[in-house]
Design an enzyme around this catalytic site. Sequence first.
Site, PDB file in Angstrom:
ATOM      1  N   ARG A  70       0.834  -1.212   0.000  1.00  0.00           N
ATOM      2  CA  ARG A  70       0.000   0.000   0.000  1.00  0.00           C
ATOM      3  C   ARG A  70       0.862   1.254   0.000  1.00  0.00           C
ATOM      4  O   ARG A  70       1.749   1.404   0.826  1.00  0.00           O
ATOM      5  CB  ARG A  70      -0.909   0.002   1.241  1.00  0.00           C
ATOM      6  CG  ARG A  70      -1.959   1.116   1.214  1.00  0.00           C
ATOM      7  CD  ARG A  70      -2.839   1.088   2.457  1.00  0.00           C
ATOM      8  NE  ARG A  70      -3.453  -0.198   2.700  1.00  0.00           N
ATOM      9  CZ  ARG A  70      -4.534  -0.663   2.080  1.00  0.00           C
ATOM     10  NH1 ARG A  70      -5.121   0.071   1.142  1.00  0.00           N
ATOM     11  NH2 ARG A  70      -5.032  -1.855   2.377  1.00  0.00           N
ATOM     12  N   GLU A  89      -0.366  -7.759  -4.010  1.00  0.00           N
ATOM     13  CA  GLU A  89      -1.445  -6.831  -4.350  1.00  0.00           C
ATOM     14  C   GLU A  89      -0.987  -5.390  -4.159  1.00  0.00           C
ATOM     15  O   GLU A  89      -0.283  -5.063  -3.203  1.00  0.00           O
ATOM     16  CB  GLU A  89      -2.704  -7.080  -3.515  1.00  0.00           C
ATOM     17  CG  GLU A  89      -2.548  -6.787  -2.036  1.00  0.00           C
ATOM     18  CD  GLU A  89      -3.857  -6.557  -1.308  1.00  0.00           C
ATOM     19  OE1 GLU A  89      -4.398  -5.421  -1.382  1.00  0.00           O
ATOM     20  OE2 GLU A  89      -4.313  -7.485  -0.625  1.00  0.00           O
ATOM     21  N   THR A 103      -8.168  -3.278  -2.183  1.00  0.00           N
ATOM     22  CA  THR A 103      -9.106  -2.173  -1.983  1.00  0.00           C
ATOM     23  C   THR A 103      -9.942  -1.937  -3.247  1.00  0.00           C
ATOM     24  O   THR A 103     -10.166  -0.810  -3.668  1.00  0.00           O
ATOM     25  CB  THR A 103      -8.378  -0.871  -1.537  1.00  0.00           C
ATOM     26  OG1 THR A 103      -7.338  -1.214  -0.608  1.00  0.00           O
ATOM     27  CG2 THR A 103      -9.318   0.072  -0.812  1.00  0.00           C
ATOM     28  N   LYS A 108     -10.675 -13.220   3.371  1.00  0.00           N
ATOM     29  CA  LYS A 108      -9.743 -12.590   4.306  1.00  0.00           C
ATOM     30  C   LYS A 108     -10.553 -12.067   5.481  1.00  0.00           C
ATOM     31  O   LYS A 108     -11.591 -11.426   5.295  1.00  0.00           O
ATOM     32  CB  LYS A 108      -8.920 -11.492   3.620  1.00  0.00           C
ATOM     33  CG  LYS A 108      -9.555 -10.129   3.528  1.00  0.00           C
ATOM     34  CD  LYS A 108      -8.580  -9.099   2.953  1.00  0.00           C
ATOM     35  CE  LYS A 108      -9.071  -7.697   3.214  1.00  0.00           C
ATOM     36  NZ  LYS A 108      -8.281  -6.657   2.545  1.00  0.00           N
ATOM     37  N   GLY A 137      -2.654  -6.563  11.312  1.00  0.00           N
ATOM     38  CA  GLY A 137      -1.939  -6.822  12.564  1.00  0.00           C
ATOM     39  C   GLY A 137      -1.111  -8.088  12.583  1.00  0.00           C
ATOM     40  O   GLY A 137      -0.661  -8.526  13.641  1.00  0.00           O
ATOM     41  N   GLY A 162       0.541  -6.291   5.425  1.00  0.00           N
ATOM     42  CA  GLY A 162       0.557  -4.887   5.048  1.00  0.00           C
ATOM     43  C   GLY A 162       1.720  -4.134   5.655  1.00  0.00           C
ATOM     44  O   GLY A 162       2.877  -4.313   5.264  1.00  0.00           O
ATOM     45  N   SER A 163       1.425  -3.311   6.665  1.00  0.00           N
ATOM     46  CA  SER A 163       2.432  -2.367   7.162  1.00  0.00           C
ATOM     47  C   SER A 163       3.625  -3.026   7.841  1.00  0.00           C
ATOM     48  O   SER A 163       4.689  -2.419   7.953  1.00  0.00           O
ATOM     49  CB  SER A 163       1.782  -1.359   8.112  1.00  0.00           C
ATOM     50  OG  SER A 163       1.148  -2.024   9.180  1.00  0.00           O
TER      51      SER A 163
END
Length: 205
Positions: free
Chosen positions: A14, A37, A66, A126, A156, A176-177
Amino acid sequence: MQWQTNLPLIAILRGVTPDEALAHVGAVIDAGFDAVEIPLNSPQWEKSIPAIVAAYGDKALIGAGTVLKPEQVDQLAEMGCKLIVTPNIQPEVIRRAVSYGMTVCPGCATASEAFTALDAGAQALKIFPSSAFGPDYIKALKAVLPSDVPVFAVGGVTPDNLAQWIKAGCVGAGLGSDLYRAGQPVERTVQQATAFVNAYREAVK
Protein backbone atom coordinates in the site's frame (compact mmCIF):
# COMPACT_ATOMS: atom_id res chain seq x y z
CA MET A 1 -10.95 -25.00 -3.03
CA GLN A 2 -7.22 -24.70 -3.24
CA TRP A 3 -5.20 -21.54 -2.78
CA GLN A 4 -3.24 -21.42 -5.99
CA THR A 5 0.17 -20.16 -5.00
CA ASN A 6 2.97 -22.10 -3.33
CA LEU A 7 3.26 -19.67 -0.42
CA PRO A 8 -0.09 -18.53 1.03
CA LEU A 9 1.16 -15.08 2.01
CA ILE A 10 -0.08 -12.00 0.13
CA ALA A 11 2.26 -9.02 -0.01
CA ILE A 12 0.23 -5.81 0.35
CA LEU A 13 2.27 -2.87 -0.97
CA ARG A 14 0.00 0.00 0.00
CA GLY A 15 1.32 3.38 -1.02
CA VAL A 16 4.04 2.13 -3.35
CA THR A 17 4.72 4.48 -6.28
CA PRO A 18 5.33 3.48 -9.92
CA ASP A 19 9.01 4.43 -9.54
CA GLU A 20 9.50 2.05 -6.61
CA ALA A 21 7.06 -0.72 -7.45
CA LEU A 22 9.29 -2.99 -9.54
CA ALA A 23 12.10 -2.98 -6.99
CA HIS A 24 9.86 -3.79 -4.01
CA VAL A 25 7.81 -6.42 -5.84
CA GLY A 26 11.05 -7.99 -7.07
CA ALA A 27 12.30 -8.05 -3.48
CA VAL A 28 9.29 -9.89 -2.08
CA ILE A 29 9.26 -12.37 -4.99
CA ASP A 30 12.98 -13.07 -4.53
CA ALA A 31 12.24 -13.77 -0.85
CA GLY A 32 9.68 -16.40 -1.83
CA PHE A 33 6.36 -14.58 -2.18
CA ASP A 34 4.17 -15.45 -5.15
CA ALA A 35 1.10 -13.29 -4.48
CA VAL A 36 1.24 -9.48 -4.53
CA GLU A 37 -1.44 -6.83 -4.35
CA ILE A 38 -1.20 -3.11 -4.98
CA PRO A 39 -4.14 -1.41 -3.21
CA LEU A 40 -6.07 1.02 -5.38
CA ASN A 41 -5.52 3.82 -2.88
CA SER A 42 -1.82 3.79 -3.82
CA PRO A 43 -0.44 6.64 -5.97
CA GLN A 44 -0.80 6.08 -9.73
CA TRP A 45 -1.70 2.41 -9.35
CA GLU A 46 -2.82 2.43 -12.98
CA LYS A 47 0.87 2.74 -13.89
CA SER A 48 2.32 0.43 -11.24
CA ILE A 49 0.04 -2.56 -11.79
CA PRO A 50 0.55 -3.03 -15.57
CA ALA A 51 4.33 -2.65 -15.08
CA ILE A 52 4.35 -5.33 -12.37
CA VAL A 53 2.13 -7.66 -14.40
CA ALA A 54 4.50 -7.30 -17.36
CA ALA A 55 7.60 -7.92 -15.24
CA TYR A 56 6.40 -10.58 -12.82
CA GLY A 57 3.06 -11.92 -14.06
CA ASP A 58 4.63 -15.27 -14.92
CA LYS A 59 6.23 -15.63 -11.47
CA ALA A 60 3.45 -14.54 -9.13
CA LEU A 61 -0.27 -13.93 -8.75
CA ILE A 62 -0.34 -10.16 -9.29
CA GLY A 63 -3.37 -8.08 -8.52
CA ALA A 64 -5.06 -5.24 -6.74
CA GLY A 65 -6.46 -4.55 -3.30
CA THR A 66 -9.11 -2.17 -1.98
CA VAL A 67 -11.20 -2.95 -5.07
CA LEU A 68 -14.67 -1.50 -4.49
CA LYS A 69 -16.50 -1.33 -7.83
CA PRO A 70 -17.20 -3.70 -10.74
CA GLU A 71 -15.86 -1.08 -13.17
CA GLN A 72 -12.49 -1.24 -11.42
CA VAL A 73 -12.49 -5.01 -11.98
CA ASP A 74 -13.00 -4.41 -15.72
CA GLN A 75 -10.07 -2.01 -15.78
CA LEU A 76 -7.85 -4.43 -13.83
CA ALA A 77 -8.77 -7.33 -16.11
CA GLU A 78 -7.54 -5.29 -19.07
CA MET A 79 -4.24 -4.80 -17.24
CA GLY A 80 -3.82 -8.55 -16.81
CA CYS A 81 -4.50 -8.74 -13.07
CA LYS A 82 -5.17 -12.23 -11.70
CA LEU A 83 -5.93 -11.38 -8.05
CA ILE A 84 -8.67 -9.17 -6.62
CA VAL A 85 -8.71 -8.34 -2.91
CA THR A 86 -11.46 -6.26 -1.33
CA PRO A 87 -11.99 -4.75 2.14
CA ASN A 88 -15.70 -5.56 2.09
CA ILE A 89 -18.29 -7.88 0.59
CA GLN A 90 -19.68 -6.54 -2.66
CA PRO A 91 -21.20 -9.53 -4.50
CA GLU A 92 -21.18 -7.82 -7.89
CA VAL A 93 -17.43 -7.13 -7.59
CA ILE A 94 -16.83 -10.78 -6.72
CA ARG A 95 -19.00 -12.08 -9.56
CA ARG A 96 -17.37 -9.76 -12.09
CA ALA A 97 -13.87 -10.85 -11.05
CA VAL A 98 -14.81 -14.54 -11.15
CA SER A 99 -16.23 -14.04 -14.66
CA TYR A 100 -12.73 -12.98 -15.76
CA GLY A 101 -11.17 -16.05 -14.18
CA MET A 102 -9.54 -14.04 -11.40
CA THR A 103 -8.83 -15.26 -7.89
CA VAL A 104 -10.94 -13.24 -5.44
CA CYS A 105 -10.13 -12.84 -1.76
CA PRO A 106 -12.74 -10.49 -0.25
CA GLY A 107 -12.60 -9.03 3.25
CA CYS A 108 -15.23 -10.16 5.72
CA ALA A 109 -15.83 -10.19 9.46
CA THR A 110 -18.93 -12.28 10.10
CA ALA A 111 -20.35 -15.65 9.07
CA SER A 112 -23.10 -13.86 7.11
CA GLU A 113 -20.55 -11.89 5.11
CA ALA A 114 -18.40 -14.99 4.57
CA PHE A 115 -21.28 -17.02 3.15
CA THR A 116 -22.45 -14.09 0.99
CA ALA A 117 -18.94 -13.94 -0.49
CA LEU A 118 -18.80 -17.68 -1.11
CA ASP A 119 -22.25 -17.64 -2.73
CA ALA A 120 -20.97 -14.94 -5.12
CA GLY A 121 -18.07 -17.19 -6.11
CA ALA A 122 -15.16 -16.08 -3.90
CA GLN A 123 -12.44 -18.73 -3.75
CA ALA A 124 -10.85 -17.46 -0.51
CA LEU A 125 -11.72 -15.17 2.40
CA LYS A 126 -9.74 -12.59 4.31
CA ILE A 127 -10.77 -11.91 7.88
CA PHE A 128 -10.26 -8.19 8.35
CA PRO A 129 -9.19 -6.63 10.61
CA SER A 130 -7.91 -9.84 12.20
CA SER A 131 -6.17 -8.17 15.10
CA ALA A 132 -9.48 -6.74 16.31
CA PHE A 133 -11.05 -10.21 16.45
CA GLY A 134 -8.16 -12.42 17.51
CA PRO A 135 -7.29 -16.04 16.65
CA ASP A 136 -10.08 -17.52 18.78
CA TYR A 137 -12.69 -15.67 16.73
CA ILE A 138 -11.23 -17.03 13.49
CA LYS A 139 -11.15 -20.53 14.97
CA ALA A 140 -14.87 -20.25 15.82
CA LEU A 141 -15.72 -18.83 12.40
CA LYS A 142 -13.78 -21.61 10.67
CA ALA A 143 -15.97 -24.15 12.48
CA VAL A 144 -19.02 -23.13 10.41
CA LEU A 145 -17.27 -22.49 7.09
CA PRO A 146 -16.67 -25.21 4.48
CA SER A 147 -13.42 -26.86 5.52
CA ASP A 148 -11.81 -26.38 2.11
CA VAL A 149 -12.16 -22.57 1.99
CA PRO A 150 -8.75 -20.87 2.36
CA VAL A 151 -8.97 -18.22 5.10
CA PHE A 152 -6.40 -15.45 5.40
CA ALA A 153 -5.73 -13.27 8.43
CA VAL A 154 -5.22 -9.63 7.46
CA GLY A 155 -4.53 -6.73 9.80
CA GLY A 156 -1.94 -6.82 12.56
CA VAL A 157 -0.08 -9.92 11.37
CA THR A 158 3.65 -9.85 12.13
CA PRO A 159 6.47 -12.41 11.78
CA ASP A 160 6.25 -12.92 15.55
CA ASN A 161 2.52 -13.72 15.64
CA LEU A 162 2.01 -15.37 12.25
CA ALA A 163 2.09 -18.84 13.84
CA GLN A 164 -0.94 -18.12 16.03
CA TRP A 165 -3.07 -17.31 12.98
CA ILE A 166 -1.94 -20.50 11.23
CA LYS A 167 -2.74 -22.45 14.39
CA ALA A 168 -6.24 -20.89 14.46
CA GLY A 169 -6.92 -22.39 11.03
CA CYS A 170 -5.79 -19.72 8.59
CA VAL A 171 -4.05 -21.03 5.49
CA GLY A 172 -1.93 -17.89 5.48
CA ALA A 173 -2.08 -14.11 5.78
CA GLY A 174 -2.14 -10.82 3.94
CA LEU A 175 0.76 -8.66 5.08
CA GLY A 176 0.56 -4.89 5.05
CA SER A 177 2.43 -2.37 7.16
CA ASP A 178 4.66 -4.94 8.88
CA LEU A 179 5.97 -5.91 5.46
CA TYR A 180 5.89 -2.60 3.62
CA ARG A 181 5.32 1.02 4.58
CA ALA A 182 5.25 3.71 1.93
CA GLY A 183 8.69 5.16 1.35
CA GLN A 184 10.72 2.49 3.12
CA PRO A 185 14.00 1.36 1.51
CA VAL A 186 14.09 -1.86 -0.50
CA GLU A 187 16.51 -3.32 2.07
CA ARG A 188 13.77 -3.10 4.71
CA THR A 189 11.32 -4.86 2.38
CA VAL A 190 13.86 -7.64 1.80
CA GLN A 191 14.40 -8.00 5.56
CA GLN A 192 10.69 -8.16 6.41
CA ALA A 193 9.77 -10.42 3.49
CA THR A 194 12.47 -12.89 4.53
CA ALA A 195 11.28 -12.76 8.16
CA PHE A 196 7.70 -13.54 7.10
CA VAL A 197 8.71 -16.42 4.82
CA ASN A 198 10.85 -17.94 7.60
CA ALA A 199 8.05 -17.49 10.13
CA TYR A 200 5.55 -19.22 7.83
CA ARG A 201 7.88 -22.17 7.20
CA GLU A 202 8.47 -22.51 10.93
CA ALA A 203 4.73 -22.35 11.65
CA VAL A 204 3.82 -25.16 9.27
CA LYS A 205 6.68 -27.52 10.14
